[in-house]
Design an enzyme around this catalytic site. Sequence first.
Site, PDB file in Angstrom:
ATOM      1  N   SER A 231     -16.074  23.904 -26.252  1.00 53.41           N
ATOM      2  CA  SER A 231     -16.742  23.765 -27.547  1.00 53.41           C
ATOM      3  C   SER A 231     -15.751  23.951 -28.693  1.00 53.41           C
ATOM      4  CB  SER A 231     -17.860  24.798 -27.668  1.00 53.41           C
ATOM      5  OG  SER A 231     -18.774  24.659 -26.610  1.00 53.41           O
TER       6      SER A 231
HETATM    7  N1  SAM Z   1     -18.944  27.542 -22.769  1.00 46.62           N
HETATM    8  C1  SAM Z   1     -18.119  26.427 -22.417  1.00 46.62           C
HETATM    9  C2  SAM Z   1     -16.682  26.595 -22.851  1.00 46.62           C
HETATM   10  O1  SAM Z   1     -16.380  27.558 -23.579  1.00 46.62           O
HETATM   11  O2  SAM Z   1     -15.841  25.802 -22.421  1.00 46.62           O
HETATM   12  C3  SAM Z   1     -18.733  25.152 -22.941  1.00 46.62           C
HETATM   13  C4  SAM Z   1     -18.701  24.084 -21.921  1.00 46.62           C
HETATM   14  S1  SAM Z   1     -19.646  22.612 -22.116  1.00 46.62           S
HETATM   15  C5  SAM Z   1     -20.002  22.427 -23.814  1.00 46.62           C
HETATM   16  C6  SAM Z   1     -21.197  23.041 -21.341  1.00 46.62           C
HETATM   17  C7  SAM Z   1     -21.163  23.380 -19.884  1.00 46.62           C
HETATM   18  O3  SAM Z   1     -22.503  23.576 -19.440  1.00 46.62           O
HETATM   19  C8  SAM Z   1     -20.558  22.318 -18.966  1.00 46.62           C
HETATM   20  O4  SAM Z   1     -19.508  22.857 -18.234  1.00 46.62           O
HETATM   21  C9  SAM Z   1     -21.726  21.922 -18.055  1.00 46.62           C
HETATM   22  O5  SAM Z   1     -21.339  21.599 -16.734  1.00 46.62           O
HETATM   23  C10 SAM Z   1     -22.569  23.179 -18.093  1.00 46.62           C
HETATM   24  N2  SAM Z   1     -23.969  23.006 -17.716  1.00 46.62           N
HETATM   25  C11 SAM Z   1     -24.846  22.005 -18.058  1.00 46.62           C
HETATM   26  N3  SAM Z   1     -26.049  22.229 -17.490  1.00 46.62           N
HETATM   27  C12 SAM Z   1     -25.939  23.385 -16.784  1.00 46.62           C
HETATM   28  C13 SAM Z   1     -26.825  24.142 -15.967  1.00 46.62           C
HETATM   29  N4  SAM Z   1     -28.102  23.777 -15.752  1.00 46.62           N
HETATM   30  N5  SAM Z   1     -26.360  25.265 -15.387  1.00 46.62           N
HETATM   31  C14 SAM Z   1     -25.086  25.682 -15.562  1.00 46.62           C
HETATM   32  N6  SAM Z   1     -24.190  25.016 -16.309  1.00 46.62           N
HETATM   33  C15 SAM Z   1     -24.608  23.883 -16.927  1.00 46.62           C
END
Ligand code: SAM
Length: 226
Positions: free
Chosen positions: A75
């Site tokens: 992000s």
């Molecule tokens: N917090 C992260 C960072 O600092 O890099 C942001 C990563 S990205 C914006 C969002 C993440 O949410 C992705 O890695 C995606 O795979 C994960 N994601 C989406 N749906 C999810 C779910 N149901 N359970 C766990 N992770 C999920």
Amino acid sequence: MNMHSLPPSALRGEGMTSQRARDRLAAKLMEEGITDKRVIEVIRNLARHHFIDQALHSRAYENTALPIGHGQTISQPYIVARMSQALIEHGIPDRVLEVGTGSGYQAAVLAALVPQVYTVERIEELLRQARRRFRQLGITNLRSKHDDGKLGWPEEAPFDAIILTAAGDSIPLQLLNQLRPGGVLVAPVGSPSQQMLLRLRMGEDGDFTQEELGSVSFVPLLGGIG
Ligand code: SAM
């Protein structure tokens, strides 16, 4: 300052990844309205370049989201700061659940601000890389799990705070049920083209109040594991 210390390995960097680049990023976040000094100091001191591919290191301290593979992103620093600030504004939560570990950066920021972080990621390879970073940086007050984060982490519930870093049409009920009375939940909600960052606070009576914190753009919250 009630800040959990970052290990020295999290602080090194040269050239475009130097302390000067981080100072510029911290100044930018303050200009954009981040007021919590604890959050600013953590972002100033945490090496964001550790959380992205080497080819992107020169862009690590730009205030922008960057690709981390598997169609996902780390992000934008402003959003990490905004969400962290919203989470701790009314007191430092003891135990925080993050849904969407991704690169591990938001989780590492939280681990420097609160006593205990739990983070869940559905893509196994991303979680494996994030875990390696947590180990290398010596972060110990963090547990992670490969699972569908929509289900939360029932064995460890209730949590004082929950943060979602991917956007769904609504906030999964299982997550709301894992929040402690008095707790706070911060999440982007909406369609890919129109999302709002929400903060929900659960009163001691179990009722929720909701605030809109601004428009955002997150990857979708998906179901199941990848
Ligand atoms: N917090 C992260 C960072 O600092 O890099 C942001 C990563 S990205 C914006 C969002 C993440 O949410 C992705 O890695 C995606 O795979 C994960 N994601 C989406 N749906 C999810 C779910 N149901 N359970 C766990 N992770 C999920």
